[in-house]
Design a protein around this motif. Structure first.
Motif, PDB file in Angstrom:
ATOM      1  N   GLY A  50     -60.949   7.753 -24.228  1.00  0.00           N
ATOM      2  CA  GLY A  50     -60.532   8.427 -23.254  1.00  0.00           C
ATOM      3  C   GLY A  50     -59.329   7.399 -23.620  1.00  0.00           C
ATOM      4  N   LEU A  51     -57.744   7.661 -22.859  1.00  0.00           N
ATOM      5  CA  LEU A  51     -57.252   6.626 -21.997  1.00  0.00           C
ATOM      6  C   LEU A  51     -57.064   6.944 -21.414  1.00  0.00           C
ATOM      7  N   VAL A  52     -56.766   5.874 -20.436  1.00  0.00           N
ATOM      8  CA  VAL A  52     -56.845   5.466 -18.603  1.00  0.00           C
ATOM      9  C   VAL A  52     -55.356   5.856 -18.199  1.00  0.00           C
ATOM     10  N   LYS A  53     -54.699   7.065 -17.233  1.00  0.00           N
ATOM     11  CA  LYS A  53     -53.498   6.526 -17.392  1.00  0.00           C
ATOM     12  C   LYS A  53     -53.104   5.585 -15.912  1.00  0.00           C
ATOM     13  N   PRO A  54     -52.035   4.417 -15.988  1.00  0.00           N
ATOM     14  CA  PRO A  54     -52.049   3.152 -15.277  1.00  0.00           C
ATOM     15  C   PRO A  54     -51.480   4.089 -14.378  1.00  0.00           C
ATOM     16  N   GLU A  55     -52.115   3.264 -12.810  1.00  0.00           N
ATOM     17  CA  GLU A  55     -51.137   3.341 -11.899  1.00  0.00           C
ATOM     18  C   GLU A  55     -49.375   3.745 -11.969  1.00  0.00           C
ATOM     19  N   LYS A  56     -48.597   4.505 -11.227  1.00  0.00           N
ATOM     20  CA  LYS A  56     -47.774   5.187 -11.048  1.00  0.00           C
ATOM     21  C   LYS A  56     -46.580   3.575 -11.371  1.00  0.00           C
ATOM     22  N   ASP A  57     -46.365   4.149 -12.807  1.00  0.00           N
ATOM     23  CA  ASP A  57     -44.886   2.756 -13.108  1.00  0.00           C
ATOM     24  C   ASP A  57     -45.621   1.519 -13.166  1.00  0.00           C
ATOM     25  N   ASP A  58     -46.627   1.514 -13.197  1.00  0.00           N
ATOM     26  CA  ASP A  58     -47.231   0.041 -13.722  1.00  0.00           C
ATOM     27  C   ASP A  58     -47.770  -0.359 -14.953  1.00  0.00           C
ATOM     28  N   THR A  59     -46.806  -1.392 -15.834  1.00  0.00           N
ATOM     29  CA  THR A  59     -46.274  -1.276 -17.048  1.00  0.00           C
ATOM     30  C   THR A  59     -47.290  -2.746 -17.568  1.00  0.00           C
ATOM     31  N   GLU A  60     -48.738  -3.639 -17.926  1.00  0.00           N
ATOM     32  CA  GLU A  60     -48.892  -4.672 -18.646  1.00  0.00           C
ATOM     33  C   GLU A  60     -48.813  -4.964 -19.629  1.00  0.00           C
ATOM     34  N   PHE A  61     -48.703  -6.872 -20.042  1.00  0.00           N
ATOM     35  CA  PHE A  61     -48.431  -7.382 -20.926  1.00  0.00           C
ATOM     36  C   PHE A  61     -49.395  -8.686 -21.513  1.00  0.00           C
ATOM     37  N   GLN A  62     -49.338  -8.886 -21.983  1.00  0.00           N
ATOM     38  CA  GLN A  62     -50.145  -9.673 -22.325  1.00  0.00           C
ATOM     39  C   GLN A  62     -50.005 -10.361 -24.220  1.00  0.00           C
ATOM     40  N   HIS A  63     -50.523 -12.109 -24.158  1.00  0.00           N
ATOM     41  CA  HIS A  63     -50.213 -12.824 -24.995  1.00  0.00           C
ATOM     42  C   HIS A  63     -51.253 -13.960 -24.569  1.00  0.00           C
ATOM     43  N   PRO A  64     -51.630 -14.080 -26.282  1.00  0.00           N
ATOM     44  CA  PRO A  64     -52.816 -14.927 -26.083  1.00  0.00           C
ATOM     45  C   PRO A  64     -52.662 -16.973 -26.060  1.00  0.00           C
ATOM     46  N   TYR A  65     -51.266 -17.049 -25.650  1.00  0.00           N
ATOM     47  CA  TYR A  65     -50.246 -18.455 -24.940  1.00  0.00           C
ATOM     48  C   TYR A  65     -50.604 -18.235 -24.520  1.00  0.00           C
ATOM     49  N   PHE A  66     -50.503 -17.276 -23.322  1.00  0.00           N
ATOM     50  CA  PHE A  66     -49.969 -16.778 -21.657  1.00  0.00           C
ATOM     51  C   PHE A  66     -51.353 -16.920 -20.609  1.00  0.00           C
ATOM     52  N   ILE A  67     -51.382 -17.632 -20.245  1.00  0.00           N
ATOM     53  CA  ILE A  67     -52.833 -17.667 -18.889  1.00  0.00           C
ATOM     54  C   ILE A  67     -52.442 -18.540 -18.191  1.00  0.00           C
ATOM     55  N   ARG A  68     -53.228 -18.011 -17.194  1.00  0.00           N
ATOM     56  CA  ARG A  68     -52.996 -18.909 -15.384  1.00  0.00           C
ATOM     57  C   ARG A  68     -53.417 -20.221 -15.567  1.00  0.00           C
ATOM     58  N   GLY A  69     -52.557 -21.284 -15.181  1.00  0.00           N
ATOM     59  CA  GLY A  69     -53.249 -22.485 -15.078  1.00  0.00           C
ATOM     60  C   GLY A  69     -53.079 -22.664 -16.386  1.00  0.00           C
ATOM     61  N   GLN A  70     -52.125 -22.584 -17.869  1.00  0.00           N
ATOM     62  CA  GLN A  70     -52.732 -23.403 -18.999  1.00  0.00           C
ATOM     63  C   GLN A  70     -51.229 -23.125 -19.661  1.00  0.00           C
ATOM     64  N   GLU A  71     -49.883 -24.467 -18.054  1.00  0.00           N
ATOM     65  CA  GLU A  71     -48.844 -24.036 -19.164  1.00  0.00           C
ATOM     66  C   GLU A  71     -48.656 -24.683 -20.234  1.00  0.00           C
ATOM     67  N   HIS A  72     -49.607 -25.647 -20.795  1.00  0.00           N
ATOM     68  CA  HIS A  72     -49.856 -25.983 -22.277  1.00  0.00           C
ATOM     69  C   HIS A  72     -49.669 -25.911 -23.132  1.00  0.00           C
ATOM     70  N   LEU A  73     -49.685 -24.245 -23.007  1.00  0.00           N
ATOM     71  CA  LEU A  73     -49.911 -23.223 -23.699  1.00  0.00           C
ATOM     72  C   LEU A  73     -48.686 -22.635 -24.251  1.00  0.00           C
ATOM     73  N   LEU A  74     -47.837 -22.404 -23.585  1.00  0.00           N
ATOM     74  CA  LEU A  74     -46.689 -21.880 -23.451  1.00  0.00           C
ATOM     75  C   LEU A  74     -45.651 -22.374 -24.066  1.00  0.00           C
ATOM     76  N   GLU A  75     -45.502 -23.549 -24.690  1.00  0.00           N
ATOM     77  CA  GLU A  75     -45.230 -23.825 -26.218  1.00  0.00           C
ATOM     78  C   GLU A  75     -45.514 -23.357 -27.790  1.00  0.00           C
ATOM     79  N   ASN A  76     -46.026 -22.509 -27.158  1.00  0.00           N
ATOM     80  CA  ASN A  76     -46.677 -22.031 -28.863  1.00  0.00           C
ATOM     81  C   ASN A  76     -46.379 -20.734 -28.817  1.00  0.00           C
TER      82      ASN A  76
END
Length: 124
Positions: A50-76
């Motif tokens: 089942g879908l878990v309702k996130p905390e109030k008004d919490d929205t999460e986004f991700q991208h395969p090249y958006f990784i903490r400490g991997q700034e060199h990937l941002l150009e992708n």
């Protein structure tokens, strides 16, 4: 926490205080649309079937090249483009051939029309 996504915990405050600093708008929907154009996706948590309702008004986004400490990937992270540059050369060739055929057909029809017009005038 894992460093492969970011959260917007209070969309109202984020839209009011953060967005105007970096964009010409303060519209959360426009910001999400921008994220989608760059390949970011909203994270949906699924647990125990089942879908878990996130905390109030919490929205999460991700991208395969958006990784903490991997700034060199941002150009992708690039804006998705649906323009003429994404059309293959063979597709353009096929379209040009179609246009050429249509123009030829129009010329033939025009000739037949002129012939019919002159015959009609002769009959009158």
């Amino acid at each position: 926490q894992s460093g492969n996504s970011f959260h917007v915990f209070d969309q109202g405050q984020f839209a009011k205080e953060v967005l105007p600093k970096y964009f010409k708008h303060n519209n959360m929907a426009s910001f999400v649309r921008q994220l989608n154009m760059y390949g970011f996706r909203k994270v949906v948590h699924i647990e125990q079937g089942g879908l878990v309702k996130p905390e109030k008004d919490d929205t999460e986004f991700q991208h395969p090249y958006f990784i903490r400490g991997q700034e060199h990937l941002l150009e992708n992270i690039k804006r998705k483009v649906n323009s003429v540059s994404s059309i293959k050369n063979e597709d353009i060739k096929v379209r040009q051939d179609n246009v050429t055929k249509l123009l030829t057909d129009i010329q033939v029809m025009k000739g037949k029309q002129e012939s019919m017009d002159s015959k009609l005038m002769a009959m009158k």
